[in-house]
Design an enzyme around this catalytic site. Structure first.
Site, short mmCIF file in Angstrom:
data_model
loop_
_atom_site.label_atom_id
_atom_site.label_comp_id
_atom_site.label_asym_id
_atom_site.label_seq_id
_atom_site.Cartn_x
_atom_site.Cartn_y
_atom_site.Cartn_z
NE ARG A 1 49.80 13.77 -31.62
CZ ARG A 1 50.50 12.54 -31.25
NH1 ARG A 1 51.35 12.71 -30.61
NH2 ARG A 1 49.67 11.40 -31.53
NE ARG B 1 50.68 11.46 -35.37
CZ ARG B 1 51.32 10.45 -34.52
NH1 ARG B 1 52.12 11.27 -33.86
NH2 ARG B 1 50.90 9.25 -34.33
CE LYS C 1 54.38 6.90 -26.52
NZ LYS C 1 52.87 7.50 -26.72
NE ARG D 1 47.46 6.12 -32.70
CZ ARG D 1 48.05 7.42 -32.36
NH1 ARG D 1 47.23 8.34 -33.00
NH2 ARG D 1 49.09 7.68 -32.11
NE ARG E 1 52.61 2.13 -30.54
CZ ARG E 1 53.10 3.48 -30.73
NH1 ARG E 1 54.31 3.53 -30.88
NH2 ARG E 1 52.00 4.41 -30.84
P1 ADP Z 1 53.09 10.89 -27.60
O1 ADP Z 1 54.43 10.97 -28.24
O2 ADP Z 1 53.14 10.05 -26.47
O3 ADP Z 1 52.18 10.39 -28.60
P2 ADP Z 1 52.99 13.98 -27.72
O4 ADP Z 1 54.40 14.27 -26.89
O5 ADP Z 1 52.88 14.07 -29.13
O6 ADP Z 1 52.50 12.29 -27.17
O7 ADP Z 1 51.91 14.77 -27.19
C1 ADP Z 1 50.54 14.83 -27.45
C2 ADP Z 1 50.19 16.25 -27.50
O8 ADP Z 1 49.88 16.53 -26.12
C3 ADP Z 1 50.65 17.01 -27.99
O9 ADP Z 1 50.09 18.01 -28.83
C4 ADP Z 1 51.60 17.94 -26.74
O10 ADP Z 1 51.95 19.26 -27.28
C5 ADP Z 1 50.51 17.85 -25.74
N1 ADP Z 1 50.99 17.39 -24.43
C6 ADP Z 1 52.38 16.76 -24.23
N2 ADP Z 1 52.55 16.86 -23.09
C7 ADP Z 1 51.57 17.59 -22.34
C8 ADP Z 1 51.52 18.09 -20.95
N3 ADP Z 1 52.10 17.67 -19.84
N4 ADP Z 1 50.23 18.71 -20.70
C9 ADP Z 1 49.46 19.19 -21.93
N5 ADP Z 1 49.68 18.81 -23.06
C10 ADP Z 1 50.67 17.81 -23.33
P1 AMP Z 2 53.45 7.05 -32.66
O1 AMP Z 2 54.12 8.13 -33.73
O2 AMP Z 2 54.40 6.50 -31.81
O3 AMP Z 2 52.20 7.44 -32.23
O4 AMP Z 2 53.07 5.86 -33.80
C1 AMP Z 2 52.12 6.05 -34.87
C2 AMP Z 2 52.01 5.04 -35.50
O5 AMP Z 2 52.93 4.12 -36.11
C3 AMP Z 2 51.33 3.65 -34.44
O6 AMP Z 2 49.91 3.79 -34.58
C4 AMP Z 2 51.52 2.46 -35.43
O7 AMP Z 2 50.67 2.37 -36.46
C5 AMP Z 2 53.03 2.83 -36.02
N1 AMP Z 2 54.08 2.39 -34.92
C6 AMP Z 2 54.99 3.50 -34.36
N2 AMP Z 2 55.79 2.44 -33.44
C7 AMP Z 2 55.58 1.19 -33.54
C8 AMP Z 2 55.79 0.03 -33.23
N3 AMP Z 2 56.93 0.00 -32.24
N4 AMP Z 2 55.54 -1.07 -33.47
C9 AMP Z 2 54.49 -1.26 -34.39
N5 AMP Z 2 53.92 -0.01 -34.90
C10 AMP Z 2 54.30 1.23 -34.61
#
Ligand code: ADP
Ligand code: AMP
Length: 216
Positions: free
Chosen positions: A127, A160, A13, A171, A88
Site C-alpha cells: 500500500r 504508512r 474499504k 491490527r 470499529r
Molecule cells: P482499507 O481501507 O480497507 O484499509 P485500502 O482500500 O487502503 O484498504 O486497500 C489496501 C491496499 O490494497 C491498497 O494498496 C489498495 O490499492 C489495495 N487494494 C484494494 N482493493 C484491492 C483489490 N480488490 N485487489 C487488490 N488490491 C486491492
Molecule cells: P485506518 O485508516 O482505518 O486503517 O485506521 C488507522 C488507525 O486509526 C487504526 O489502526 C486505529 O488506530 C485508528 N482508528 C481509525 N478509526 C478508528 C476507530 N473507529 N476507532 C478507533 N481507532 C480508529
C-alpha cells in the site's frame, strides 16, 4: 444514503468508499484519514491518536465517537455519507445507532468487504498513499504510472507507519477481537451485505453497486 464499510485492515474499504462517494455524490468519512490529517497538522488530537495507531490499537472511544459525531453533523453529510473505519467496535456501533435514532434516521447498508487474513499482508506491504491528496495505490495491484509519484496530483507516495508487518499483525488481532463482532450486530439488523473483496477492484465495486441499487 448512509453506508458503513466494514472489513479487515487492507480489505479495500477506503478504495471502494472513495468510488461509492464519487458515484453517489456523498462524502467519504474515514476516521483513519481524520486522525492522519490531525497528525500532519500537529493537533493535540493527532498526537494523542498517534500513540494508539503506532501500536496497531484502537484510539479510545472517548476521542473517536465525539470526533465522528461532529463530522457527520456537518452540512455536507445531510444527504448521507459512506463511513470507512467507523464503527470499529460494538460501543461505537451502539453510539451511532443511538445518535441516528434520535433524529429518526438509520444506516441503509453495511458493506462487509470480505478478505481472508492470508491476503492482508500482501495488501498492506504494497500500500502506498499520497502525502498530498491521500489517493491510494498498490505497488503490484494498482501501481502509479511513475513509481513513487501520485497519478492524481503529482504528490509523493509514502508507506504508512502502521503498515509494517508487526503492526499489521496486531491490527488483525484487534480486528478479529473487536471489529468482527459488528458483522453479527448488523446482520441481526438485516442490513449487512457481504462482497468478495479478493476480486479485482472493479469487480468488487460492481458487486457493491449491485447491492446498493437493490436495497429492499
Ligand atoms: P482499507 O481501507 O480497507 O484499509 P485500502 O482500500 O487502503 O484498504 O486497500 C489496501 C491496499 O490494497 C491498497 O494498496 C489498495 O490499492 C489495495 N487494494 C484494494 N482493493 C484491492 C483489490 N480488490 N485487489 C487488490 N488490491 C486491492
Ligand atoms: P485506518 O485508516 O482505518 O486503517 O485506521 C488507522 C488507525 O486509526 C487504526 O489502526 C486505529 O488506530 C485508528 N482508528 C481509525 N478509526 C478508528 C476507530 N473507529 N476507532 C478507533 N481507532 C480508529
Amino acid at each position: 444514503m448512509k453506508i458503513i464499510m466494514v472489513g479487515a485492515p487492507g480489505a479495500g474499504k477506503g478504495t471502494q468508499a472513495k468510488r461509492i462517494a464519487e458515484k453517489y455524490g456523498i462524502p467519504h468519512v474515514s476516521t483513519g484519514d481524520i486522525f492522519r490529517k490531525n497528525l500532519k497538522e500537529g493537533t493535540e488530537l493527532g498526537l494523542k491518536a498517534k500513540v494508539y495507531m503506532d501500536q496497531g490499537a484502537l484510539v479510545p472511544d472517548e476521542i473517536t465517537i465525539g470526533m465522528l459525531m461532529d463530522r457527520i453533523h456537518q452540512a455536507d453529510c445531510r444527504d448521507g455519507y459512506v463511513l470507512d473505519g467507523f464503527p470499529r467496535n460494538i460501543p461505537q456501533a451502539e453510539a451511532l445507532t443511538k445518535a441516528l435514532a434520535a433524529g429518526n434516521e438509520s444506516i441503509d447498508a453495511v458493506i462487509d468487504v470480505n478478505v481472508p487474513d492470508e491476503n492482508i499482508m500482501d495488501r498492506m506491504s504494497g500500500r502506498r498513499t499520497c502525502r498530498k491528496c491521500g489517493e491510494g495505490f498498490h505497488t503490484r495491484f494498482n501501481p502509479p504510472a511513475v513509481q513513487g509519484i501520485c497519478n492524481v496530483c503529482g504528490g509523493e507516495l509514502y508507506m504508512r507507519d502502521d503498515d509494517l508487518p508487526e503492526t499489521v499483525k496486531k491490527r488483525l488481532v484487534v480486528y478479529h477481537d473487536q471489529t468482527q463482532p459488528l458483522i453479527d450486530y448488523y446482520s441481526k439488523q438485516q442490513i449487512l451485505k457481504s462482497v468478495d473483496g479478493t476480486q479485482q477492484m472493479d469487480k468488487v465495486f460492481a458487486d457493491i453497486v449491485d447491492v446498493l441499487e437493490n436495497l429492499g
